[in-house]
Design a protein around this motif. Sequence first.
Motif, short mmCIF file in Angstrom:
data_model
loop_
_atom_site.label_atom_id
_atom_site.label_comp_id
_atom_site.label_asym_id
_atom_site.label_seq_id
_atom_site.Cartn_x
_atom_site.Cartn_y
_atom_site.Cartn_z
N GLY A 12 -96.53 -116.19 -64.68
CA GLY A 12 -95.26 -115.85 -65.32
C GLY A 12 -94.57 -114.73 -64.58
O GLY A 12 -94.76 -114.52 -63.38
N SER A 137 -102.89 -109.09 -71.78
CA SER A 137 -102.94 -110.44 -71.22
C SER A 137 -104.31 -111.05 -71.52
O SER A 137 -105.32 -110.52 -71.07
N SER A 152 -105.47 -124.25 -76.99
CA SER A 152 -104.67 -124.21 -78.22
C SER A 152 -103.75 -123.00 -78.18
O SER A 152 -104.18 -121.91 -77.81
N PHE A 153 -102.51 -123.22 -78.56
CA PHE A 153 -101.51 -122.16 -78.56
C PHE A 153 -100.92 -122.00 -79.96
O PHE A 153 -100.78 -122.97 -80.69
N GLU A 154 -100.57 -120.77 -80.31
CA GLU A 154 -99.83 -120.47 -81.54
C GLU A 154 -98.69 -119.56 -81.17
O GLU A 154 -98.91 -118.48 -80.59
N ASN A 155 -97.47 -119.97 -81.47
CA ASN A 155 -96.28 -119.19 -81.15
C ASN A 155 -96.23 -118.79 -79.68
O ASN A 155 -95.89 -117.67 -79.33
N GLY A 156 -96.61 -119.73 -78.80
CA GLY A 156 -96.56 -119.49 -77.37
C GLY A 156 -97.69 -118.64 -76.81
O GLY A 156 -97.69 -118.30 -75.64
N ARG A 157 -98.67 -118.29 -77.64
CA ARG A 157 -99.81 -117.48 -77.18
C ARG A 157 -101.08 -118.31 -77.18
O ARG A 157 -101.35 -119.06 -78.12
N LEU A 158 -101.86 -118.15 -76.12
CA LEU A 158 -103.15 -118.82 -76.04
C LEU A 158 -104.09 -118.21 -77.08
O LEU A 158 -104.30 -117.00 -77.09
#
Length: 174
Positions: A12, A137, A152-158
Amino acid sequence: MPDLRGIMAVQGTEARTRRRFVAPGGRQISGLQFDGHQLVGIHLEKVTTESLGAIDQISGRVGTAVDICEFKQRDGTVCTYGDSGGDIVRGPWKLQREEWIFVVEQFFRDRKLGASLAFYTTAGRVYKLSGMTAVRSPRFAAPFGEQVCDLSFENGRLVKVLTCNPKKELQWRL
């Protein structure tokens, strides 16, 4: 010993300030090389079926950045990188006898040893020295002989990583 390791870097906005060194198959990281504040290389040792991990424990001191990193080797030798300073002691983290470091990553800043140093091991552990200026990070290392099978991601976070043994047949459901 076949090389079953690999790195998939999904980078990123902070990617340009990270340096990552990966030990080739059959080798382990046994030391670091710095040019000023930048990690520029690694020392390698051969890994055999009888050998132990070269590093017994990792420790360090941090403040706004990583001030000191120490590797205590299995023979008792201590390799110290950096200068005095850092009010916060991190570690020591004791590595298992069969565990070795195969990746080192530096989040580079123009101070000390950088904002953070992370060490990935064959036991699937990540040891991290982070100064207060480090970016939070998540990091993950699959244990030796396994691979990442699902994320698996939640709200764009791993938030979750599933590993599996690549020698076993995988069943995917849609």
